[in-house]
Design an enzyme around this catalytic site. Structure first.
Site, short mmCIF file in Angstrom:
data_model
loop_
_atom_site.label_atom_id
_atom_site.label_comp_id
_atom_site.label_asym_id
_atom_site.label_seq_id
_atom_site.Cartn_x
_atom_site.Cartn_y
_atom_site.Cartn_z
N PRO A 170 0.81 -1.11 -0.02
CA PRO A 170 0.04 0.00 0.04
C PRO A 170 1.00 1.41 -0.09
O PRO A 170 1.93 1.36 0.78
CB PRO A 170 -0.76 0.04 1.25
CG PRO A 170 -1.05 -1.43 1.70
CD PRO A 170 0.68 -2.14 1.07
N GLU A 171 0.45 2.17 -0.92
CA GLU A 171 1.23 3.53 -1.02
C GLU A 171 0.44 4.60 -0.24
O GLU A 171 -0.61 4.35 0.26
CB GLU A 171 1.51 3.89 -2.35
CG GLU A 171 2.23 2.78 -3.09
CD GLU A 171 2.88 3.20 -4.69
OE1 GLU A 171 2.72 4.48 -4.89
OE2 GLU A 171 2.95 2.23 -5.39
N LYS A 190 3.78 6.62 4.73
CA LYS A 190 2.79 5.21 4.61
C LYS A 190 2.67 4.74 5.91
O LYS A 190 2.31 3.59 6.12
CB LYS A 190 3.64 4.31 3.70
CG LYS A 190 3.95 4.74 2.38
CD LYS A 190 4.68 3.96 1.69
CE LYS A 190 5.29 4.51 0.37
NZ LYS A 190 6.20 3.17 -0.36
N ARG A 249 12.57 -3.21 -9.53
CA ARG A 249 10.99 -2.67 -9.71
C ARG A 249 10.59 -2.51 -11.41
O ARG A 249 11.38 -1.98 -12.03
CB ARG A 249 10.84 -1.52 -8.72
CG ARG A 249 10.97 -1.96 -7.52
CD ARG A 249 10.84 -0.47 -6.56
NE ARG A 249 10.96 -0.77 -5.29
CZ ARG A 249 10.57 0.38 -4.42
NH1 ARG A 249 9.85 1.50 -4.68
NH2 ARG A 249 10.95 -0.13 -3.22
#
EC number: 3.2.2.23
Length: 296
Positions: free
Chosen positions: A2-3, A58, A286
């Site tokens: 989750p960002e 976050k 990534r």
């Protein structure tokens, strides 16, 4: 993982239930998640009134009266859900079947609101990369938060500030934007989307948009605006539901339906008149998605 928009959505979902409520029972069902729970974890929270539920990057921060601040990170797969005495589905709200086993319910907070309403807030984390820690005093001085950079919300992040943060940096632009010491809360998804909106390549040297030229000033201002707008739009859409993320009520976020480039390898670029296609490259392990035709 989750960002920022997903964490902010969780905060907003929990806030009406937790703020002003008293913790009547706190249960940690295992000794650790990513890190061990703080000593006397349940004891130090039980009986306390929650005065505020905040967010930094976050991280969620739960402030209690005359007690420590609880810092929570969702990790890769962590989520909260709320159970109440009346658990019927709310009309007009989309719900989906929960895929997570209750065997991964690791922390339970029983709370009672000022009006006597009782709720249970449960933290579920199959991969156990999330964590809960205590901050004594201001959470901003805790090692997890002390080195974080500027928030990409509001108007604080403008072109001038962004250029000062990127000045002299030889790393790829995307890698620099993911540095939490510069801008806190940005992650892989929203950096890819912001760079597309700004028309800037994730592969270009970060310091090139901090040069003393009119073009560089325009690029830094354009990127700052794109970052702010992407984050704002994602929060308004309730975040992006990819793999493990869900709202506190079990419903999905919808921003993934607005992705221009992320996870759209091979698709036509949606920018009018571009004619290019979305490509995928790997940067620092990534996936990066961009259009080489309109991002330079």
């Amino acid at each position: 993982m989750p960002e920022l928009p997903e964490v902010e959505t969780v905060r907003r979902g929990l806030q009406p239930v937790l703020e002003g409520a008293r913790l009547t029972r706190v249960e940690a069902r295992r000794p650790d998640l990513r890190f061990p729970f703080p000593e006397r974890f349940s004891e130090r929270l039980t009986g306390k009134t929650i005065t505020a539920l905040g967010r930094r990057a976050k991280y969620l921060t739960m402030h209690v009266q005359d007690g420590p601040v609880l810092i929570c990170h969702l990790g890769m797969s962590g989520s909260f859900r709320i159970e109440t005495d009346d658990d019927g589905e709310t009309p007009g709200v989309f719900h989906h079947e929960r895929s997570k086993s209750t065997a991964h319910d690791h922390v339970v907070f029983d709370v009672v609101a000022a009006d006597g309403a009782r709720s249970r807030v449960i933290f579920n984390d199959p991969r156990r990369f999330g964590f809960m820690l205590f901050a004594e005093g201001s959470p901003e001085t805790h090692p997890m938060l002390a080195g974080l950079g500027v928030e990409p919300t509001g108007n604080t992040l403008d072109g001038v500030l962004l250029a000062s943060l990127l000045k002299g940096r030889g790393s790829p632009l995307k890698a620099a934007l993911l540095d939490q010491k510069l801008i806190a809360g940005l992650g892989n998804i929203y950096v890819s989307e912001a760079l597309w909106r700004a028309g800037l390549s994730p592969l270009r040297e970060a310091g090139t948009i901090a040069r003393p030229s009119k073009k560089a000033r325009q690029q830094s201002e354009r990127l700052a605006e794109a970052i702010r707008s992407v984050i704002s739009d994602a929060i308004a859409a309730g975040g992006s539901s990819l793999r493990d993320y869900m709202h506190t009520d079990g419903s999905l976020g919808y921003f993934q339906h607005s992705f221009a480039v992320y996870d759209r390898e091979g698709e036509p670029c949606p920018k009018p008149g571009c004619g290019g296609h979305i490509e995928r490259v790997v940067q620092s392990g990534r996936s990066t998605f961009y259009c080489r035709t309109c991002q330079s």
